[in-house]
Design a protein around this motif. Structure first.
Motif, short mmCIF file in Angstrom:
data_model
loop_
_atom_site.label_atom_id
_atom_site.label_comp_id
_atom_site.label_asym_id
_atom_site.label_seq_id
_atom_site.Cartn_x
_atom_site.Cartn_y
_atom_site.Cartn_z
N THR A 8 3.44 6.78 3.28
CA THR A 8 3.76 6.00 2.09
C THR A 8 2.74 6.21 0.99
O THR A 8 1.57 6.51 1.25
N TYR A 9 3.20 6.01 -0.22
CA TYR A 9 2.29 5.89 -1.37
C TYR A 9 3.06 5.20 -2.50
O TYR A 9 4.09 5.71 -2.95
N GLU A 12 6.62 0.39 -2.51
CA GLU A 12 7.10 -0.98 -2.30
C GLU A 12 8.62 -1.09 -2.47
O GLU A 12 9.25 -1.97 -1.87
N LEU A 15 9.85 0.87 1.30
CA LEU A 15 9.27 0.79 2.64
C LEU A 15 9.96 -0.22 3.54
O LEU A 15 10.13 0.03 4.74
N ILE A 34 1.94 3.88 10.36
CA ILE A 34 2.12 3.99 8.91
C ILE A 34 0.82 4.53 8.32
O ILE A 34 -0.26 3.97 8.56
N ASP A 36 -0.73 5.21 4.79
CA ASP A 36 -0.58 4.94 3.35
C ASP A 36 -1.71 5.61 2.58
O ASP A 36 -2.86 5.61 3.00
N SER A 39 -2.11 2.90 -1.69
CA SER A 39 -1.16 2.41 -2.69
C SER A 39 -1.76 1.34 -3.58
O SER A 39 -2.57 0.50 -3.13
N THR A 43 2.89 -2.14 -1.56
CA THR A 43 3.22 -1.48 -0.29
C THR A 43 2.48 -2.10 0.89
O THR A 43 3.07 -2.44 1.92
N VAL A 44 1.17 -2.26 0.75
CA VAL A 44 0.37 -2.79 1.85
C VAL A 44 0.75 -4.24 2.17
O VAL A 44 0.73 -4.66 3.33
N TRP A 60 -1.62 0.87 11.35
CA TRP A 60 -1.53 1.41 9.99
C TRP A 60 -2.91 1.52 9.38
O TRP A 60 -3.87 0.90 9.83
N SER A 62 -4.63 2.42 5.23
CA SER A 62 -4.42 2.74 3.82
C SER A 62 -5.71 3.31 3.25
O SER A 62 -6.73 2.62 3.20
N ALA A 89 8.88 6.69 3.89
CA ALA A 89 9.33 5.52 3.14
C ALA A 89 10.64 5.80 2.42
O ALA A 89 10.76 6.75 1.65
#
Length: 244
Positions: A8-9, A12, A15, A34, A36, A39, A43-44, A60, A62, A89
Motif C-alpha cells: 500500500t501507499y 485509503e 485498502l 501489509i 505500507d 502513507s 491508510t494506516v 504490518w 509502514s 490495495a
C-alpha cells in the motif's frame, strides 16, 4: 499456510475492500502481511481499525520504500507461509470460499497454484477477464505471449519464489513469474476466478515503458530471435485483443 501480502501507499480509498475480502475467507490457513510505504493519508488508520478482526493473523509495517517491487520484496522477506499471494490495495480475493479452494489445490508436490482474474473498475464492477487467455497447462513457453496469468491470480511456493528484480520499474512481475514457472515442479490450475483485479487504466507513457521492459525481459529469458517472432505475433493479434 498461505502468506497473503498487500502493498500500500496512500491507499485509503482502496485498502478496506482488500482487507475485508481477506477477512471474509471461510478458510483461516493464512497469515496476512501489509507493507505500507509510509502513507500520508488515512491508510494506516484503516489497518489499525481492522487489525483486531484478524485475531493475530495480521502483521504490518509502514516505512518509506524504494518503489513497488522493493516493497514486495519486503513482504517476501517477512513471509513464513508455504505460498505467496500478492493482493495489493484495491484488489480482492474473489469469494469467501476462494482460499479454501486454493489450499485444497496446494499439495506437497505443487509449487504454483493459479486461476482466473476478474478485472474490475473503481466501483468494483466487472470490466472483463484478464486480457490474456490463461492456459490450463501453464508452461514457461506460454510467457512468449506476455503475462498470461494475472499477478493477483498466481500463488508461488515461497521456497522457489525468489525476489523481484528492482531494476525493472513496471514489469518485474513478468520476470518473476517466468522464473517461478521455470523452477516449478507442478502447477495446479483452478478453473475459476480467484481474484478481482482493480484497474484504473494505464497511461500511454506507462504502456510504452512496460512494453520496453517486457521486451528486455523476454529477450533475457528466450533469446532475441524468439522474442522478435513473439512480438510480431503479438502485434498482429493486438487489434483484436481485449484492452483494459
Amino acid at each position: 499456510m498461505i502468506s497473503i501480502i498487500t502493498i500500500t501507499y496512500n491507499a485509503e480509498r482502496w485498502l478496506e475492500r482488500t482487507m475485508k475480502s481477506v477477512l471474509a475467507q471461510t478458510c483461516t490457513e493464512y497469515e496476512y502481511i501489509i507493507v505500507d510505504g509510509g502513507s500520508k493519508d488515512g491508510t494506516v488508520d484503516i489497518v489499525k481499525r481492522l487489525e483486531p478482526l484478524f485475531e493475530g493473523r495480521l502483521s504490518w509495517k509502514s516505512e518509506p520504500d524504494k518503489g513497488l517491487y522493493d516493497a514486495m520484496n519486503k513482504g517476501i522477506a517477512r513471509a513464513t507461509g508455504d505460498f505467496l499471494w500478492f493482493m495489493n490495495a484495491g484488489d480482492e480475493i474473489y469469494a469467501p470460499d476462494t482460499l479454501a479452494h486454493v489450499v485444497a489445490a496446494a499439495t506437497d508436490e505443487t509449487d504454483i497454484v493459479y486461476g482466473k482474474a476478474c478485472i474490475v473498475n473503481a466501483e468494483g464492477v466487472k470490466v472483463s477477464e484478464h486480457h490474456k487467455v490463461t492456459p490450463s497447462d501453464l508452461q514457461r513457453k506460454h510467457f512468449l505471449n506476455g503475462l498470461v496469468v494475472s499477478h493477483q491470480a498466481i500463488l508461488v511456493r515461497r521456497s522457489i519464489a525468489g525476489q523481484y528484480n528492482t531494476s525493472y520499474r513496471i514489469s518485474a512481475d513478468y520476470d518473476w513469474c517466468i522464473r517461478a514457472v521455470t523452477a516449478s515442479r507442478k502447477n495446479a490450475y483452478l478453473d475459476e476466478y480467484i481474484c478481482k483485479f482493480l484497474t484504473e487504466g494505464v497511461s500511454q507513457k506507462q504502456r510504452k515503458r512496460s512494453w520496453a521492459e517486457r521486451f528486455h525481459i523476454m529477450r533475457a529469458h528466450f533469446g532475441l530471435l524468439r522474442t522478435l517472432w513473439a512480438h510480431f505475433v503479438i502485434v498482429l493479434k493486438y487489434p483484436f485483443s481485449i484492452k483494459y
